[in-house]
Design a protein around this motif. Structure first.
Motif, PDB file in Angstrom:
ATOM      1  N   UNK A 133      15.272 -45.662  47.854  1.00  0.00           N
ATOM      2  CA  UNK A 133      15.155 -44.104  48.445  1.00  0.00           C
ATOM      3  C   UNK A 133      16.113 -43.514  49.556  1.00  0.00           C
ATOM      4  N   UNK A 134      17.431 -42.637  49.363  1.00  0.00           N
ATOM      5  CA  UNK A 134      18.604 -42.384  49.778  1.00  0.00           C
ATOM      6  C   UNK A 134      19.376 -41.340  49.197  1.00  0.00           C
ATOM      7  N   UNK A 135      20.139 -41.224  49.526  1.00  0.00           N
ATOM      8  CA  UNK A 135      21.738 -40.022  49.393  1.00  0.00           C
ATOM      9  C   UNK A 135      21.322 -39.788  48.099  1.00  0.00           C
ATOM     10  N   UNK A 136      21.380 -39.224  47.486  1.00  0.00           N
ATOM     11  CA  UNK A 136      21.145 -38.733  46.442  1.00  0.00           C
ATOM     12  C   UNK A 136      22.060 -39.383  45.096  1.00  0.00           C
ATOM     13  N   UNK A 137      23.665 -39.577  45.650  1.00  0.00           N
ATOM     14  CA  UNK A 137      24.432 -40.242  45.089  1.00  0.00           C
ATOM     15  C   UNK A 137      24.142 -41.893  45.089  1.00  0.00           C
ATOM     16  N   UNK A 138      23.925 -41.792  46.305  1.00  0.00           N
ATOM     17  CA  UNK A 138      23.531 -43.785  46.596  1.00  0.00           C
ATOM     18  C   UNK A 138      22.646 -44.274  45.307  1.00  0.00           C
ATOM     19  N   UNK A 139      21.428 -43.706  45.868  1.00  0.00           N
ATOM     20  CA  UNK A 139      20.215 -43.730  45.649  1.00  0.00           C
ATOM     21  C   UNK A 139      20.996 -43.818  43.033  1.00  0.00           C
ATOM     22  N   UNK A 140      21.772 -43.081  43.093  1.00  0.00           N
ATOM     23  CA  UNK A 140      22.299 -42.810  41.553  1.00  0.00           C
ATOM     24  C   UNK A 140      22.832 -43.848  40.941  1.00  0.00           C
ATOM     25  N   UNK A 141      23.642 -44.148  42.118  1.00  0.00           N
ATOM     26  CA  UNK A 141      24.566 -45.388  41.317  1.00  0.00           C
ATOM     27  C   UNK A 141      24.184 -46.667  41.301  1.00  0.00           C
ATOM     28  N   UNK A 142      22.981 -46.850  41.841  1.00  0.00           N
ATOM     29  CA  UNK A 142      22.235 -48.530  41.176  1.00  0.00           C
ATOM     30  C   UNK A 142      21.272 -47.952  39.683  1.00  0.00           C
ATOM     31  N   UNK A 143      20.846 -47.158  40.021  1.00  0.00           N
ATOM     32  CA  UNK A 143      20.027 -46.692  38.582  1.00  0.00           C
ATOM     33  C   UNK A 143      20.338 -47.824  37.798  1.00  0.00           C
ATOM     34  N   UNK A 144      21.251 -47.715  37.078  1.00  0.00           N
ATOM     35  CA  UNK A 144      21.646 -48.948  35.831  1.00  0.00           C
ATOM     36  C   UNK A 144      21.499 -50.317  36.214  1.00  0.00           C
ATOM     37  N   UNK A 145      22.746 -50.833  37.009  1.00  0.00           N
ATOM     38  CA  UNK A 145      21.979 -51.989  37.634  1.00  0.00           C
ATOM     39  C   UNK A 145      20.865 -52.135  37.271  1.00  0.00           C
ATOM     40  N   UNK A 146      20.193 -51.907  38.360  1.00  0.00           N
ATOM     41  CA  UNK A 146      18.341 -52.119  38.741  1.00  0.00           C
ATOM     42  C   UNK A 146      17.596 -52.073  37.305  1.00  0.00           C
ATOM     43  N   UNK A 147      17.526 -51.536  36.203  1.00  0.00           N
ATOM     44  CA  UNK A 147      17.492 -51.433  35.722  1.00  0.00           C
ATOM     45  C   UNK A 147      18.229 -52.090  34.689  1.00  0.00           C
ATOM     46  N   UNK A 148      19.036 -53.022  34.377  1.00  0.00           N
ATOM     47  CA  UNK A 148      19.129 -53.920  33.549  1.00  0.00           C
ATOM     48  C   UNK A 148      18.715 -55.513  34.308  1.00  0.00           C
ATOM     49  N   UNK A 149      18.981 -55.721  35.185  1.00  0.00           N
ATOM     50  CA  UNK A 149      18.086 -56.302  36.470  1.00  0.00           C
ATOM     51  C   UNK A 149      16.968 -56.876  36.000  1.00  0.00           C
ATOM     52  N   UNK A 150      16.072 -55.449  36.001  1.00  0.00           N
ATOM     53  CA  UNK A 150      14.483 -55.608  36.274  1.00  0.00           C
ATOM     54  C   UNK A 150      14.085 -55.963  35.574  1.00  0.00           C
ATOM     55  N   UNK A 151      14.521 -54.951  34.250  1.00  0.00           N
ATOM     56  CA  UNK A 151      14.123 -54.453  32.290  1.00  0.00           C
ATOM     57  C   UNK A 151      14.029 -56.052  31.791  1.00  0.00           C
ATOM     58  N   UNK A 152      15.421 -56.615  31.904  1.00  0.00           N
ATOM     59  CA  UNK A 152      15.417 -57.807  31.223  1.00  0.00           C
ATOM     60  C   UNK A 152      14.984 -59.342  31.889  1.00  0.00           C
ATOM     61  N   UNK A 153      15.095 -59.720  33.493  1.00  0.00           N
ATOM     62  CA  UNK A 153      14.783 -60.279  33.858  1.00  0.00           C
ATOM     63  C   UNK A 153      13.018 -60.364  33.841  1.00  0.00           C
ATOM     64  N   UNK A 154      12.145 -59.455  33.810  1.00  0.00           N
ATOM     65  CA  UNK A 154      10.925 -58.643  33.531  1.00  0.00           C
ATOM     66  C   UNK A 154      10.279 -59.890  32.175  1.00  0.00           C
ATOM     67  N   UNK A 155      11.157 -58.825  31.051  1.00  0.00           N
ATOM     68  CA  UNK A 155      11.251 -59.044  29.662  1.00  0.00           C
ATOM     69  C   UNK A 155      10.475 -60.743  29.774  1.00  0.00           C
ATOM     70  N   UNK A 156      11.597 -61.198  30.199  1.00  0.00           N
ATOM     71  CA  UNK A 156      11.496 -63.162  30.197  1.00  0.00           C
ATOM     72  C   UNK A 156      10.504 -63.771  31.223  1.00  0.00           C
ATOM     73  N   UNK A 157      10.434 -63.547  32.463  1.00  0.00           N
ATOM     74  CA  UNK A 157       9.222 -63.920  32.886  1.00  0.00           C
ATOM     75  C   UNK A 157       7.487 -64.144  32.426  1.00  0.00           C
TER      76      UNK A 157
END
Length: 297
Positions: A133-157
């Protein structure tokens, strides 16, 4: 093949301190449009979730949060990042971003709140794993890296946890570096497998960075460097009597198991124990069963 000279030495200079450009272009174009529309301070909430458990299973193991927090806390647009963005062109050949917007990015410091389930938590479809949660520009800019990091590592785990459950209490070692998606994927996967329940890794760098116990065997090349398999096993036992896991499928797997048993008895007579054997090819289910019978005799 056409010759190609990269702009940086790969991988030495590719992974620099700034990872601000580790995103999709449309995240930046949306951020720019929000800024031009006067909406950059609009408060927004982004939820990261998934729709189906992987592998047809009944659960998922959350992972990647430590990487994500590190990225969010350190995210800055550096001069080199902004110089690159200044040269990105639109379909008319004109510059895509105004200089004033790039100045805005240069001074931006993320002001988001992040809530997440702890790593190693069992999670299920359609429930939020991370909320930003936060200013929409800030939250928008972290969407892709968060998906990259969480999706892949959760799959392996999750895969690691399924294997560990199938092992029913026997230790499971992670040995995936050589087939991972690059060295960064290899490090992330080794850590995720540890979160998923693996007891060790072959990845020495992961051991150093994350404190994961390291373990390993030997390769087929070791056996092939000797006149025969038994001599190879004996030489390895002489060199490393406290680390003997023998790879038994270089030639004939059942014969390899017999040789491992023979050297294991020799080790025991010297006050050491063979830790086990490794099967690397063939009908692994059948060979595992046959090897277990031979080892138990």
């Amino acid at each position: 093949m056409p010759s190609y000279t990269p702009g940086v030495r790969i991988p030495t200079e590719l992974y620099r301190p700034s990872l601000a450009l580790l995103t999709d272009l449309y995240q930046l174009t949306m951020a720019y449009a929000y800024w031009k529309s006067g909406m950059e301070e609009l408060q927004a909430a982004f939820h990261l979730f998934f729709r189906r458990n992987p592998f047809g299973g009944g659960f998922t193991i959350a992972c990647g949060l430590e990487y994500a927090i590190d990225l969010i806390e350190s995210l800055r647009f550096e001069a080199d990042d902004l110089a690159y963005l200044a040269e990105v062109r639109g379909s008319d050949g004109g510059k895509l971003f105004d200089a004033a917007f790039l100045d805005h990015l240069a001074s931006m410091r993320l002001a988001c709140d992040v809530d997440a389930v702890p790593e190693g938590t069992v999670v299920f479809p359609l429930e939020p794993m991370v909320r930003v949660t936060g200013p929409i520009v800030h939250a928008q800019l972290v969407e892709t890296p968060l998906l990259n990091l969480i999706n892949f590592q959760s799959l392996v785990a999750t895969k690691a946890a399924r294997v560990v459950l199938a092992a029913r209490g026997d230790p499971v070692l992670e040995f995936g570096l050589r087939r991972a998606q690059g060295f960064d994927g290899g490090l992330a996967a080794s850590r995720a497998a540890w979160v998923g329940g693996c007891s060790g890794t072959s990845n020495v760098m992961a051991g150093r960075l994350f404190g994961i116990p390291v373990s390993g065997t030997h390769g087929h090349s070791w056996v092939m460097a000797f006149d025969d398999e038994l001599s190879a096993f004996r030489a390895y036992a002489d060199a490393l009597p406290n680390n003997c896991i023998f790879l038994v499928d270089t030639y004939d797997t059942r014969e390899g198991v017999r040789h491992a048993i023979q050297v294991g008895r020799e080790l025991r007579a010297r006050g050491h124990e063979m830790l086990g054997i490794r099967l690397d090819s063939g009908d692994l289910a059948w060979l595992s069963s046959e090897a277990r019978k031979m080892l138990d005799e």
